[in-house]
Design an enzyme around this catalytic site. Structure first.
Site, PDB file in Angstrom:
ATOM      1  N   GLU A   1      -4.479  -6.476   2.822  1.00 52.53           N
ATOM      2  CA  GLU A   1      -3.265  -7.130   3.304  1.00 52.53           C
ATOM      3  C   GLU A   1      -3.237  -8.623   2.990  1.00 52.53           C
ATOM      4  O   GLU A   1      -2.187  -9.172   2.638  1.00 52.53           O
ATOM      5  CB  GLU A   1      -3.092  -6.896   4.803  1.00 52.53           C
ATOM      6  CG  GLU A   1      -2.704  -5.462   5.172  1.00 52.53           C
ATOM      7  CD  GLU A   1      -3.873  -4.493   5.169  1.00 52.53           C
ATOM      8  OE1 GLU A   1      -5.025  -4.942   5.056  1.00 52.53           O
ATOM      9  OE2 GLU A   1      -3.639  -3.272   5.274  1.00 52.53           O
TER      10      GLU A   1
ATOM     11  N   ASP B   1       1.346  -4.022  12.927  1.00 52.13           N
ATOM     12  CA  ASP B   1       0.042  -4.217  13.569  1.00 52.13           C
ATOM     13  C   ASP B   1      -0.982  -4.801  12.594  1.00 52.13           C
ATOM     14  O   ASP B   1      -1.985  -5.359  13.021  1.00 52.13           O
ATOM     15  CB  ASP B   1      -0.499  -2.885  14.068  1.00 52.13           C
ATOM     16  CG  ASP B   1       0.502  -2.132  14.921  1.00 52.13           C
ATOM     17  OD1 ASP B   1       0.257  -1.992  16.105  1.00 52.13           O
ATOM     18  OD2 ASP B   1       1.551  -1.695  14.381  1.00 52.13           O
ATOM     19  N   PHE B   2      -0.736  -4.632  11.298  1.00 48.49           N
ATOM     20  CA  PHE B   2      -1.710  -5.122  10.311  1.00 48.49           C
ATOM     21  C   PHE B   2      -1.515  -6.608   9.999  1.00 48.49           C
ATOM     22  O   PHE B   2      -2.188  -7.170   9.139  1.00 48.49           O
ATOM     23  CB  PHE B   2      -1.649  -4.303   9.017  1.00 48.49           C
ATOM     24  CG  PHE B   2      -1.750  -2.816   9.220  1.00 48.49           C
ATOM     25  CD1 PHE B   2      -2.320  -2.284  10.373  1.00 48.49           C
ATOM     26  CD2 PHE B   2      -1.266  -1.934   8.262  1.00 48.49           C
ATOM     27  CE1 PHE B   2      -2.398  -0.901  10.572  1.00 48.49           C
ATOM     28  CE2 PHE B   2      -1.343  -0.557   8.441  1.00 48.49           C
ATOM     29  CZ  PHE B   2      -1.902  -0.038   9.595  1.00 48.49           C
TER      30      PHE B   2
ATOM     31  N   HIS C   1      -1.100   0.882  16.110  1.00 46.44           N
ATOM     32  CA  HIS C   1      -0.016   1.233  15.192  1.00 46.44           C
ATOM     33  C   HIS C   1       1.337   1.234  15.884  1.00 46.44           C
ATOM     34  O   HIS C   1       2.240   1.966  15.476  1.00 46.44           O
ATOM     35  CB  HIS C   1      -0.249   2.622  14.583  1.00 46.44           C
ATOM     36  CG  HIS C   1      -1.303   2.681  13.531  1.00 46.44           C
ATOM     37  ND1 HIS C   1      -2.641   2.619  13.814  1.00 46.44           N
ATOM     38  CD2 HIS C   1      -1.227   2.802  12.176  1.00 46.44           C
ATOM     39  CE1 HIS C   1      -3.350   2.709  12.693  1.00 46.44           C
ATOM     40  NE2 HIS C   1      -2.518   2.816  11.681  1.00 46.44           N
TER      41      HIS C   1
ATOM     42  N   PHE D   1       2.484  -1.082   8.723  1.00 49.65           N
ATOM     43  CA  PHE D   1       2.612  -1.283  10.170  1.00 49.65           C
ATOM     44  C   PHE D   1       2.489  -2.776  10.478  1.00 49.65           C
ATOM     45  O   PHE D   1       1.581  -3.437   9.974  1.00 49.65           O
ATOM     46  CB  PHE D   1       1.512  -0.525  10.914  1.00 49.65           C
ATOM     47  CG  PHE D   1       1.680   0.967  10.892  1.00 49.65           C
ATOM     48  CD1 PHE D   1       2.272   1.630  11.958  1.00 49.65           C
ATOM     49  CD2 PHE D   1       1.250   1.715   9.806  1.00 49.65           C
ATOM     50  CE1 PHE D   1       2.420   3.012  11.937  1.00 49.65           C
ATOM     51  CE2 PHE D   1       1.398   3.097   9.783  1.00 49.65           C
ATOM     52  CZ  PHE D   1       1.983   3.748  10.849  1.00 49.65           C
TER      53      PHE D   1
ATOM     54  N   GLU E   1       0.841  -1.194   0.000  1.00 48.75           N
ATOM     55  CA  GLU E   1       0.000   0.000   0.000  1.00 48.75           C
ATOM     56  C   GLU E   1       0.878   1.247   0.000  1.00 48.75           C
ATOM     57  O   GLU E   1       1.718   1.418   0.872  1.00 48.75           O
ATOM     58  CB  GLU E   1      -0.913  -0.018   1.233  1.00 48.75           C
ATOM     59  CG  GLU E   1      -1.898  -1.175   1.191  1.00 48.75           C
ATOM     60  CD  GLU E   1      -2.456  -1.559   2.557  1.00 48.75           C
ATOM     61  OE1 GLU E   1      -2.424  -0.724   3.473  1.00 48.75           O
ATOM     62  OE2 GLU E   1      -2.914  -2.717   2.700  1.00 48.75           O
TER      63      GLU E   1
HETATM   64  C1  LIG Z   1      -5.616  -2.521   7.973  1.00 50.15           C
HETATM   65  C2  LIG Z   1      -4.953  -1.250   7.649  1.00 50.15           C
HETATM   66  N1  LIG Z   1      -4.240  -1.141   6.521  1.00 50.15           N
HETATM   67  C3  LIG Z   1      -3.625   0.004   6.204  1.00 50.15           C
HETATM   68  C4  LIG Z   1      -3.708   1.096   7.025  1.00 50.15           C
HETATM   69  C5  LIG Z   1      -2.971   2.396   6.688  1.00 50.15           C
HETATM   70  N2  LIG Z   1      -3.938   3.411   6.263  1.00 50.15           N
HETATM   71  C6  LIG Z   1      -4.429   4.321   7.088  1.00 50.15           C
HETATM   72  S1  LIG Z   1      -5.558   5.323   6.367  1.00 50.15           S
HETATM   73  C7  LIG Z   1      -5.404   4.508   4.904  1.00 50.15           C
HETATM   74  C8  LIG Z   1      -6.209   4.922   3.722  1.00 50.15           C
HETATM   75  C9  LIG Z   1      -7.670   4.694   3.921  1.00 50.15           C
HETATM   76  O1  LIG Z   1      -8.365   5.073   2.773  1.00 50.15           O
HETATM   77  P1  LIG Z   1      -9.925   5.254   2.803  1.00 50.15           P
HETATM   78  O2  LIG Z   1     -10.556   4.058   3.382  1.00 50.15           O
HETATM   79  O3  LIG Z   1     -10.357   5.674   1.463  1.00 50.15           O
HETATM   80  O4  LIG Z   1     -10.160   6.438   3.866  1.00 50.15           O
HETATM   81  P2  LIG Z   1      -9.696   7.954   3.768  1.00 50.15           P
HETATM   82  O5  LIG Z   1      -8.348   8.044   4.390  1.00 50.15           O
HETATM   83  O6  LIG Z   1      -9.720   8.353   2.353  1.00 50.15           O
HETATM   84  O7  LIG Z   1     -10.689   8.700   4.598  1.00 50.15           O
HETATM   85  C10 LIG Z   1      -4.464   3.494   4.998  1.00 50.15           C
HETATM   86  C11 LIG Z   1      -4.066   2.595   3.911  1.00 50.15           C
HETATM   87  C12 LIG Z   1      -4.454   0.949   8.207  1.00 50.15           C
HETATM   88  N3  LIG Z   1      -4.558   1.937   9.101  1.00 50.15           N
HETATM   89  N4  LIG Z   1      -5.087  -0.209   8.477  1.00 50.15           N
END
Ligand SMILES: Cc1ncc(C[n+]2csc(CCOP(=O)(O)OP(=O)(O)O)c2C)c(N)n1
Ligand SMILES: Cc1ncc(C[n+]2csc(CCOP(=O)(O)OP(=O)(O)O)c2C)c(N)n1
Ligand SMILES: [Mg+2]
Ligand SMILES: [Mg+2]
Lengths: 333, 326, 333, 326
Positions: free
Chosen positions: C68, C93-94, C137, C91, C37
């Site tokens: 993931e 954590d994922f 995290h 992270f 990602e």
């Molecule tokens: C399981 C997991 N994978 C990756 C992340 C890292 N991460 C945090 S916000 C985000 C993007 C989320 O996108 P979206 O669902 O469109 O929400 P937005 O940020 O656009 O509000 C990512 C990949 C995470 N927090 N949790």
């Protein structure tokens, strides 16, 4: 440490004790329900919920799609809003499918949100090898769960404890896992008819002995008892401790035993490396260092996935013979 | 279906189906007689799916299979001897006895694992398809999975990635109406798993999974599309398993009616094909029976061979946990 | 045990060492690619892949959906068919999101299918607390991975090791995790320009000492070195061992050290219970029992999720002060 | 939209939106000035979604929120003081300082957690909805998630279960075009996340997420449907975040054009509503400005209060790991 289990004349198998534990919990709590794959119409592929659908109906005995993360999430959300879910994850090998829900949601929800959430959720799953179910249906992964603050973990080894653990778990106000053992489904033992709970976090001494303290996890209790029987013939006396709960762990009972025997070993079905045997061994030497006449021994599976082929699987799993050998080695006799 | 498959293809498909049926019938007997341990999920009834799809694949093409995987392995070219030996847990088995029924597989002919984990295959097949595209080959990766598996998150993630990257991949949903003992209408609110395809931006195709020619043609189109670089397809085959979820007669759980089973058996995919082959003078009933007989004796021979094979040695248990440089 | 790291005049930060390790690995293996990602356009939220998209293009630097399990599955399938994936899980954590792919597919594929599969797949992820990223995290979950036969696990603590671990991992023919540390991204150190691999499974002695062997996991190495510096003033001599690889574990180096110092402690950021400190302590008392003058001590996080509030997070994480105190306690001075 | 919402509702919605905007603007400043630690994902630009949906919910209705959760919490009735205190990591915060920005939440008013895990919320909301149905209340559970989150397996499993059980649940996809720095067209092959609804057997509705009245009306319909026991809806709101993924100006990653940002800002949901309210003589521009001013001073006061609050005590760290009987 708890006293020896109550005597009851009625003997039933582990599988039926599970059913009864769930059944009586459902009677005790109207807000309790059972959800999981094939728990309702099929009564579980292990037969552990036979008859519950007929007794409680579809509202409370809920077949789910094959969606382990969804199941655990459902349990977390339902528990946070006043229900008392009993979730079934079938094989504990499927933990990986829902580990985020378990580790990042269920275990942390209370802490992370300032102590607001109360999550009385019980998860039942079947662990262990011995049935040629191969690498993905035979694992013992309790160490993963024990490493997660916020969770409790029980591993009942007898029909009495199976029923009593489930009732205790459903009464518990925190997320709790009850790891059942598939190879034990047929073993019978005394089980009182009325509901009762075994105390969470209390070990039990299954056999008193004076030479070495054997902390046996899950089904290994039975193997340790067999080994004890065998070694008794040679005048070697094993004290067999069944922790029953592995998180929180009843260190006090183990330490008291080691202070008496001056020797200790731990046996579990999980692979040795980073298994909870390491934790227990570390605790023993931390707290009873001066009492130990020999290193704390650990017996576990070799560092390989569980093999399918029956002779290999048999060689893979620790058993009475190897427990006896390790005890002898530790005692030097 | 103007032209339809050639006679050669028809006979090839027929052979694959008969091989699956007989392999499974004999495996079921072995289980019932206590000759093989563990959990056996038999493919009987669904033969048209594996055969119709696999007829388009070479050894270089990859598949991922399921807990109900023997049919896929047979159709992809798995040999009876090594397969039965695996069921017996012998070192001569495809997995050296380490895997057993749920993992019976052969990487050499592109089978990237049967899988005891429901929906374990699709993400792996997507990885293989990614690899095919990366390496610029014309290989295709096909993943087989059930109606029940379509509710796992892994299906969703894999399908989305396959469509996003336009990978040479085929998602074959074998909708046999049940996940274990739970009927489709009790595990999802839709009737057609193919309805999910649009949500990933790939075509969803529904086909009669008892009609091997229909499967063959739909799979062919989807596979050609994949080979042309136009991306994945979700192919749903409506089928049925004639035996129980596990074993032959299963655990005696009351979850489907005898009538329903009987009705589906009237559409036995092998019988349907054989009727057609006889009608079209491609294969007479007698010749078909001869095929069955030949395959049956091959199976019996393979079983004897497997049964005479040695178990793996305990001291080799750790050999294949890690790769240690040949 | 390995010799001290090569000297190199150039000093670069940990974050850049990671980039260089991945970059040189991609040069070394045309079949290697990076997927995860936000690894491409963004160059990772940690900045660790900055510039790689421009250099290698979209074919080899692949942004994925937030999936993931899909990412790990993609890696497994690609590795089984001749590629050499480098996966990024952001992270650690994922891990829960993809634990089935990790535990039931990646780790077991070779074994389960009779040794046919070869899976040269590297997984990079960022672990550890200290940045107020809170409970989801900030975790240190290496114990989960170490408990899985079929996997290897490295935890580089210096820029030199970060680069060398990644290159070693990508050259490795088995699935391997490289757990990076987010709080270490800015620390600088000598890093040779040319590609090099640090040996998988070999510990390194970061500081020689005579009184107590401190096995420090991950970032704790730096805290232990600070503690050693501090205690040296009082004439207390710490030997600081950085295992670098936690699976397989270099027991021999640790035991040799303990045979010299007669005292041992383990420190990690993970919660103590069922952390790998237990495994290491158990091994030390198993193999050096007669050399030990005191119990093997363990220092880890308290049994709670990682708190957000800075002072609490600081109190939560083991540090030089607590390492020094534990060492003193173990030594009784 | 013949009648449209009452003036009272319009003013209520406006107030919610302004509260979110100002809370976030000030939070952004705090971060930029190094006053609050950790990762701050701000909701500016998406206010119409939270406000339009939440206007239909009582404290008894549940929501699950996301890493970008402040807006949901404010709209659901979260108080500035406890929210800023949480950002400051103080014991007076909603989570006693244990959660911070990504977990800011208040169970007392039905917020079952903001979530640092992308797509952590939907399965939990489905559980709450299950509970609502089980307890035979008319509560509804709403789960907010992003376009990026819609690719997680957890979304799939949750949506399927919600539809299967016909739960009183609403899935609100806030499609802001990006998951972190990855644009939608680079993370899924579809344009409309709502296309996925059919695959679960639930209605999929698309709405302009910058038009709060459109959101309000579509959400109202879906929520009423849920309360009537007719099951879940997937409501996709097309929206945009005006700030970067993290913080205000973010990390300087080049992933979207200034023009695109400018274009979306022209459809600022608050401005759109205020124009309409002025036009319809519901709220003059001056009165709107007064609302902003009032809320701003409430924010400043809350920040001062938060900043003066004590940190949690180290000795209380373990207090809330387990429930120990009040
Ligand atoms: C399981 C997991 N994978 C990756 C992340 C890292 N991460 C945090 S916000 C985000 C993007 C989320 O996108 P979206 O669902 O469109 O929400 P937005 O940020 O656009 O509000 C990512 C990949 C995470 N927090 N949790
Ligand atoms: C992750 C996981 N969950 C549950 C199971 C138990 N299980 C084995 S087969 C099966 C049913 C699968 O149904 P479907 O995908 O329709 O395949 P079919 O058996 O009908 O061929 C289940 C639930 C499993 N093996 N793996
Ligand atoms: Mg099925
Ligand atoms: Mg988004």
């Amino acid at each position: 440490m708890a006293a020896a289990t109550d005597q009851a004349t009625r003997e039933i198998p582990y599988v039926k004790a599970i059913t009864e534990g769930v059944q009586q919990s459902l009677h005790e709590f109207p807000e309790a329900f059972l959800a999981g794959e094939d728990v309702a119409v099929a009564g579980s592929v292990f037969g552990i919920y036979k008859g519950l659908l007929a007794e409680f109906g579809e509202k409370r005995i809920v077949d789910t799609p094959i969606s382990e993360a969804g199941i655990v999430g459902l349990g977390v959300g339902a528990a946070a809003t006043g229900l008392r879910p009993i979730l079934d994850i079938m094989f504990m090998d499927f933990l990986g499918e829902c580990m985020d829900e378990v580790a990042n949601q269920m275990a942390k929800m209370r802490f992370m949100f300032g102590g607001k959430a109360k999550l009385p959720v019980t998860v039942l799953m079947m662990g262990g090898a011995g049935m040629s179910m191969a690498a993905q249906h035979s694992q013992s992964l309790e160490a993963w769960l024990c490493h997660l603050p916020g969770l409790k973990v029980m591993m009942p080894t007898t029909p009495y404890d199976a029923k009593g653990s489930i009732i205790a778990a459903v009464r518990e106000e925190n997320p709790i896992f009850v790891i059942l053992n598939k190879l034990s489904l047929g073993i019978t033992g005394p089980v009182p008819e009325e509901p009762y709970a075994i105390p969470i976090g209390e070990a039990i001494i299954r056999r008193e002995g004076s030479d070495i303290s054997v902390v046996a996890i899950g089904r290994m209790v039975h193997e340790a008892l067999t080994a004890a029987e065998e070694l008794a013939k040679d005048g070697i006396s094993l004290e067999v401790i069944d922790p029953r709960t592995v998180q929180p762990f009843d260190t006090a009972t183990v330490i008291a035993s080691v202070q008496k025997t001056h020797h200790a070993m731990i046996v579990h079905e999980a692979v040795r490396f980073a298994g909870i045997g390491g934790e227990i061994a570390a605790q023993i030497q931390e707290e009873a260092f001066d009492y130990l006449d020999a290193p704390v021994a650990r017996l576990g599976a070799p560092f390989a996935p569980v093999p399918y082929s029956p002779p290999l699987e048999k060689a893979y799993m620790p058993d009475a013979k190897r427990i006896a050998a390790t005890a002898r080695e530790t005692l030097g006799r | 279906m103007a032209d339809g498959p050639s006679n050669e293809v028809l006979l090839d498909i027929h052979e694959r189906m008969v091989r699956i049926r007989i392999f499974e019938e004999e495996a079921g007997k072995l289980m019932e007689n206590g000759k093989v341990p563990g959990a056996l999920h038999l493919y009987v009834g669904q033969e048209a799916v594996a055969a119709g799809v696999m007829a388009h694949l070479s050894d270089a093409d990859q598949i991922t299979s399921t807990h109900r995987g023997h049919g896929h392995v047979v159709a992809k070219g798995g040999q009876f001897k090594e397969m039965y030996a695996e069921l017996y847990g012998r070192v001569t088995g495809y997995c050296k006895g380490m895997g057993g029924s749920m993992h019976i597989s052969n990487f050499d002919i592109g089978i990237l694992g049967a899988n005891g984990i429901v929906c374990g295959g699709p993400p792996i097949a997507v990885g293989a398809a990614f690899s095919n595209k990366y390496r610029e080959t014309d290989q295709v990766a096909v993943t087989f999975f059930g109606d029940g598996a379509s509710n796992e998150g892994a299906f969703h993630e894999a399908a989305n990635m396959a469509a996003l990257y336009k990978l040479p991949c085929l998602f074959v949903c074998e909708n046999n109406g049940f996940g274990e003992y739970t009927s489709q209408k009790r595990h999802q609110a839709i009737r057609d798993v193919a309805d999910r395809a649009a949500g990933y931006g790939m075509p969803g195709v529904i086909v009669d999974g008892m009609d091997v020619i229909a499967v063959y043609e739909a799979a062919g189109e989807a596979i050609n599309r994949a080979r042309r670089g136009e991306g994945p397809t979700l192919l749903e085959c409506k089928t049925y398993r004639f035996y129980d979820h596990v074993g032959v007669r299963g655990m005696g759980i009351d979850y489907r009616s005898d009538d329903e089973v009987k009705e589906w058996k009237q559409r036995d995919p092998i019988k349907l094909l054989e009727d057609r082959l006889a009608e079209q003078d491609v294969l007479s009933n007698d010749d078909a029976a001869a095929v069955h007989e030949r395959v049956r004796s091959e199976a019996m021979e393979a079983i004897a061979w497997a049964d005479a094979s040695p178990y793996p040695a305990v001291e080799n248990l750790l050999d294949d946990v890690y790769y240690n440089g040949e």
